[in-house]
Design a protein around this motif. Structure first.
Motif, PDB file in Angstrom:
ATOM      1  N   UNK A  27      38.580  38.380  45.318  1.00  0.00           N
ATOM      2  CA  UNK A  27      38.878  39.262  46.590  1.00  0.00           C
ATOM      3  C   UNK A  27      39.877  39.021  47.633  1.00  0.00           C
ATOM      4  N   UNK A  28      39.645  37.703  48.012  1.00  0.00           N
ATOM      5  CA  UNK A  28      40.716  37.147  49.218  1.00  0.00           C
ATOM      6  C   UNK A  28      42.098  37.410  48.588  1.00  0.00           C
ATOM      7  N   UNK A  29      42.506  37.078  47.456  1.00  0.00           N
ATOM      8  CA  UNK A  29      43.552  37.001  46.743  1.00  0.00           C
ATOM      9  C   UNK A  29      44.145  38.441  46.558  1.00  0.00           C
ATOM     10  N   UNK A  30      43.323  39.187  45.965  1.00  0.00           N
ATOM     11  CA  UNK A  30      43.681  40.767  45.615  1.00  0.00           C
ATOM     12  C   UNK A  30      44.021  41.380  46.958  1.00  0.00           C
ATOM     13  N   UNK A  31      43.136  41.226  47.814  1.00  0.00           N
ATOM     14  CA  UNK A  31      43.453  42.083  49.029  1.00  0.00           C
ATOM     15  C   UNK A  31      44.496  41.476  49.786  1.00  0.00           C
ATOM     16  N   UNK A  32      44.762  40.253  50.019  1.00  0.00           N
ATOM     17  CA  UNK A  32      45.913  39.425  50.449  1.00  0.00           C
ATOM     18  C   UNK A  32      47.025  39.918  49.731  1.00  0.00           C
ATOM     19  N   UNK A  33      47.111  40.068  48.664  1.00  0.00           N
ATOM     20  CA  UNK A  33      48.434  40.637  48.020  1.00  0.00           C
ATOM     21  C   UNK A  33      48.662  41.915  48.226  1.00  0.00           C
ATOM     22  N   UNK A  34      47.669  42.688  48.105  1.00  0.00           N
ATOM     23  CA  UNK A  34      47.745  44.111  48.671  1.00  0.00           C
ATOM     24  C   UNK A  34      48.056  44.383  50.021  1.00  0.00           C
ATOM     25  N   UNK A  35      47.828  43.521  50.979  1.00  0.00           N
ATOM     26  CA  UNK A  35      48.429  43.775  52.236  1.00  0.00           C
ATOM     27  C   UNK A  35      49.773  43.066  52.422  1.00  0.00           C
ATOM     28  N   UNK A  36      50.097  42.333  51.914  1.00  0.00           N
ATOM     29  CA  UNK A  36      51.663  41.395  52.093  1.00  0.00           C
ATOM     30  C   UNK A  36      52.496  42.094  51.127  1.00  0.00           C
ATOM     31  N   UNK A  37      52.386  42.701  50.029  1.00  0.00           N
ATOM     32  CA  UNK A  37      53.198  43.239  49.106  1.00  0.00           C
ATOM     33  C   UNK A  37      52.908  44.638  48.563  1.00  0.00           C
ATOM     34  N   UNK A  38      52.021  45.251  48.863  1.00  0.00           N
ATOM     35  CA  UNK A  38      51.445  46.623  48.104  1.00  0.00           C
ATOM     36  C   UNK A  38      50.857  47.448  49.179  1.00  0.00           C
ATOM     37  N   UNK A  39      49.762  47.863  48.815  1.00  0.00           N
ATOM     38  CA  UNK A  39      49.083  48.652  49.818  1.00  0.00           C
ATOM     39  C   UNK A  39      47.424  48.474  49.397  1.00  0.00           C
ATOM     40  N   UNK A  40      46.636  48.506  50.444  1.00  0.00           N
ATOM     41  CA  UNK A  40      45.171  48.394  50.234  1.00  0.00           C
ATOM     42  C   UNK A  40      44.612  49.468  49.263  1.00  0.00           C
ATOM     43  N   UNK A  41      45.205  50.292  49.602  1.00  0.00           N
ATOM     44  CA  UNK A  41      44.526  51.686  48.623  1.00  0.00           C
ATOM     45  C   UNK A  41      44.633  51.215  47.152  1.00  0.00           C
ATOM     46  N   UNK A  42      45.880  50.782  46.678  1.00  0.00           N
ATOM     47  CA  UNK A  42      45.910  50.177  45.316  1.00  0.00           C
ATOM     48  C   UNK A  42      44.992  49.263  44.870  1.00  0.00           C
ATOM     49  N   UNK A  43      44.412  48.407  45.874  1.00  0.00           N
ATOM     50  CA  UNK A  43      43.381  47.491  45.567  1.00  0.00           C
ATOM     51  C   UNK A  43      42.175  47.852  45.386  1.00  0.00           C
ATOM     52  N   UNK A  44      41.831  49.020  46.368  1.00  0.00           N
ATOM     53  CA  UNK A  44      40.595  49.446  46.332  1.00  0.00           C
ATOM     54  C   UNK A  44      40.265  50.619  44.980  1.00  0.00           C
ATOM     55  N   UNK A  45      41.124  51.023  44.798  1.00  0.00           N
ATOM     56  CA  UNK A  45      41.293  52.089  43.555  1.00  0.00           C
ATOM     57  C   UNK A  45      42.424  51.798  42.349  1.00  0.00           C
ATOM     58  N   UNK A  46      41.886  50.582  41.836  1.00  0.00           N
ATOM     59  CA  UNK A  46      43.128  50.282  40.707  1.00  0.00           C
ATOM     60  C   UNK A  46      43.020  51.220  39.655  1.00  0.00           C
TER      61      UNK A  46
END
Length: 340
Positions: free
Chosen positions: A273-292
């Motif tokens: 979850x650390x990695x998934x959320x960090x990648x979402x914040x830095x390279x994408x958006x958090x919404x895509x991580x919460x709703x794959x």
């Protein structure tokens, strides 16, 4: 009537095993030291794990929501905007993510209380056969998880997968909002991940694993059923996303048995979850991580490789460290030596 001298401190069960009862227990069998008839209390534990987890989200979640909204309003945010800032999952803000993670984290004391009330056993046995968190082992599993998931990210970058938030795009600006997201992830994800492991690999796994004295039945049921419920709890999802969550549950369940505790599941869950959320914040958006969404066959391949690698490396590390994997029934029944 049982001889009072047979009791070792547990008020519900004497320190004697009935015919056919194992005296040496694997992690998933620990509830067999609790009350009888075992099957009835086990089913109650499963229902309580699901109901408790849901009620925490509904009841305590509402309290957390109102407190966060009140804090935003006091800080000068319009009430309607404050509510949107917490509840909008399509365009989540740091407050939205904090709300979700804190609400799930509150399951930990609830699950501990339910375990104590139903089984009569100390909640410390939800953690491991040692009756405590084995911190050195937890950090070891986090290191293995980090190495495994870095390989996972590399595979995701070179294989034609779809539907994931990944690092293939450009780096986002490191705004104040991004920094707040990262702080929320850093400090709250460990509690959220641990809470889900307490529910699905703790109370639920031990309840199902204690229904039968047959060790292989105990192992299969306690691994597969919680993994399935864990995946289903994430709501509507594509087949690759469901498979990824189910595979995680199976790996975490197997490792709970062969390592004697839920530390490996917590470690893998936290780092993932650390990695998934960090990648979402830095390279994408958090919404895509919460709703794959989406995914294809290659996503399943990546899941199989990463899950299998983590399982093999962690199992091997546990054997090298000669980790305790069972506990005597009399030890479980003894008066707790200290706080959890």
């Amino acid at each position: 009537m049982s001889d009072p001298a047979a009791f070792t401190g547990n008020p519900y069960h004497p320190d004697t095993a009935g015919a056919g009862e194992p005296t040496t227990l694997e992690y998933q069998q620990i509830d067999r030291a609790g009350r009888e008839p075992q099957w009835a209390w086990s089913l109650l534990s499963v229902v309580s794990a699901v109901a408790g987890f849901v009620l925490v989200q509904l009841v305590l979640g509402l309290v957390v929501l109102l407190l966060i909204v009140l804090g935003l309003v006091v800080g000068g945010v319009d009430p309607e905007q404050a509510m949107d800032a917490v509840s909008d999952l399509d365009d989540p803000q740091p407050s939205t993510l904090a709300f979700l993670l804190v609400t799930i984290s509150l399951s930990i004391p609830v699950i501990m209380g339910l375990h104590r009330a139903i089984t009569g056993l100390s909640p410390r046995w939800l953690i491991s056969v040692a009756g405590r968190i084995r911190w050195g082992w937890l950090f070891t599993t986090m290191g293995i998880a980090l190495a495994t998931l870095i390989v996972n990210v590399v595979l995701g970058a070179v294989l034609p997968i779809s539907g994931d938030a990944d690092a293939s795009g450009g780096l986002n600006d490191l705004t104040a909002t991004a920094v707040r997201f990262l702080l929320v992830v850093l400090f709250l994800v460990p509690f959220q991940a641990a809470a889900e492991e307490y529910v699905f690999r703790g109370l639920m796994m031990q309840a199902l694993g204690s229904i039968s004295t047959a060790r292989w039945v105990s192992r299969v049921v306690s691994v597969v059923v919680p993994a399935l419920i864990f995946a289903l709890f994430h709501g509507a999802q594509s087949v690759p996303v469901f498979f990824d969550r189910f595979a995680f549950g199976v790996v975490a369940g197997v490792l709970a048995i062969v390592t004697g505790g839920i530390e490996a599941g917590i470690g893998y869950h936290v780092v993932n979850n650390w990695l998934a959320f960090t990648i979402a914040v830095l390279f994408s958006d958090v919404g895509s991580s919460l709703n794959p969404e989406g995914g294809n066959g290659w996503n399943i391949v990546v899941t199989l490789v990463s899950s299998g690698t983590f399982l093999g490396l962690t199992w091997g590390a546990a054997r090298l460290m000669n980790l305790q994997t069972t506990v005597e029934r009399a030890t479980v029944l003894a008066q707790p030596a200290g706080r959890v």
